[in-house]
Write an enzyme that holds these catalytic residues in place. Sequence first.
Site, mmCIF file in Angstrom:
data_model
loop_
_atom_site.group_PDB
_atom_site.id
_atom_site.type_symbol
_atom_site.label_atom_id
_atom_site.label_comp_id
_atom_site.label_asym_id
_atom_site.label_seq_id
_atom_site.Cartn_x
_atom_site.Cartn_y
_atom_site.Cartn_z
ATOM 1 N N HIS A 1 -5.429 10.487 2.552
ATOM 2 C CA HIS A 1 -6.300 9.251 2.214
ATOM 3 C C HIS A 1 -7.496 9.252 3.190
ATOM 4 C CE1 HIS A 1 -7.746 5.164 1.744
ATOM 5 N NE2 HIS A 1 -7.092 4.893 3.146
ATOM 6 N N HIS B 1 -12.186 8.124 2.685
ATOM 7 C CA HIS B 1 -13.297 7.297 2.404
ATOM 8 C C HIS B 1 -14.290 8.179 2.084
ATOM 9 C CE1 HIS B 1 -10.562 4.798 4.823
ATOM 10 N NE2 HIS B 1 -10.658 3.818 3.817
ATOM 11 N N HIS C 1 -11.794 0.285 -1.748
ATOM 12 C CA HIS C 1 -11.232 0.878 -0.218
ATOM 13 C C HIS C 1 -11.672 2.164 -0.095
ATOM 14 C CE1 HIS C 1 -7.380 0.696 2.161
ATOM 15 N NE2 HIS C 1 -8.039 1.805 2.500
ATOM 16 N N SER D 1 -2.558 2.750 9.427
ATOM 17 C CA SER D 1 -2.336 1.384 8.932
ATOM 18 C C SER D 1 -1.551 1.603 7.496
ATOM 19 C CB SER D 1 -3.262 0.572 9.137
ATOM 20 O OG SER D 1 -4.551 0.888 8.277
ATOM 21 N N GLU D 2 -2.033 2.569 6.746
ATOM 22 C CA GLU D 2 -1.755 2.873 5.353
ATOM 23 C C GLU D 2 -0.700 3.615 5.198
ATOM 24 O OE1 GLU D 2 -2.949 0.851 3.269
ATOM 25 O OE2 GLU D 2 -4.766 0.270 4.192
#
Length: 214
Positions: free
Chosen positions: A24, A26, A87, A4-5
């Site tokens: 990306h 987390h 985020h 989604s990014e």
Amino acid sequence: EPSSEVKMHIDVYKNRSDVNAVVHAHPPFATGFAVAGLALDQCILPEIIISLGSIPLAEYGTPSTYEIPQNVRKYLKDHNVFLLENHGALSIGPDVYKAYYRMESLELFAKITLVAKLLGRVNILGEEEVKRMIELRKKWGLGDNYPGCRINGKVVKDGEELAEERPKVFETSGKSTTAFNLTKQDGGSITISVDELIKIITEVVKSILNRKVF
């Protein structure tokens, strides 16, 4: 399926011709700093100073929108690793291995920094030592886009001190003579020494105890 990014990934490729991979993730320790609103930009670990330099905090943006890539873009010219406020984290590189290892370095740095903070002291390296390391990275041909790192309110980059890019809030190098730079709600700032801060806190605690609140 694309993340989604995907907008963030594509925007990096559009604005950094030398980048061929974007990661990306987390990671919990790094994301903890992102949630706390704290950049990892101090001159602490030689390995990080030489390889990454400062790691900025890109302002919060709603996931899957263009807000995140726009906020990352502000730091994209000189940085290769980023914290994404509330985020996660982002790392980039010439290939996927380099981008991945930069993400791993970020997470290790965040973990070590947190442990040092819990122990009560983050020992920031001196300016001369940091300049020496900057010269080493030049000698080793580690690239020109280098953000430097921060020492007591100033950024050391290419052997020079630059004006601080963002205000400090309650930071200390562990020495009793260190001054705190506090940001006020109106955007101004005040400077206060550790001794003065301790005195104020002591008076406040005494006042609370005298009122028998507990």
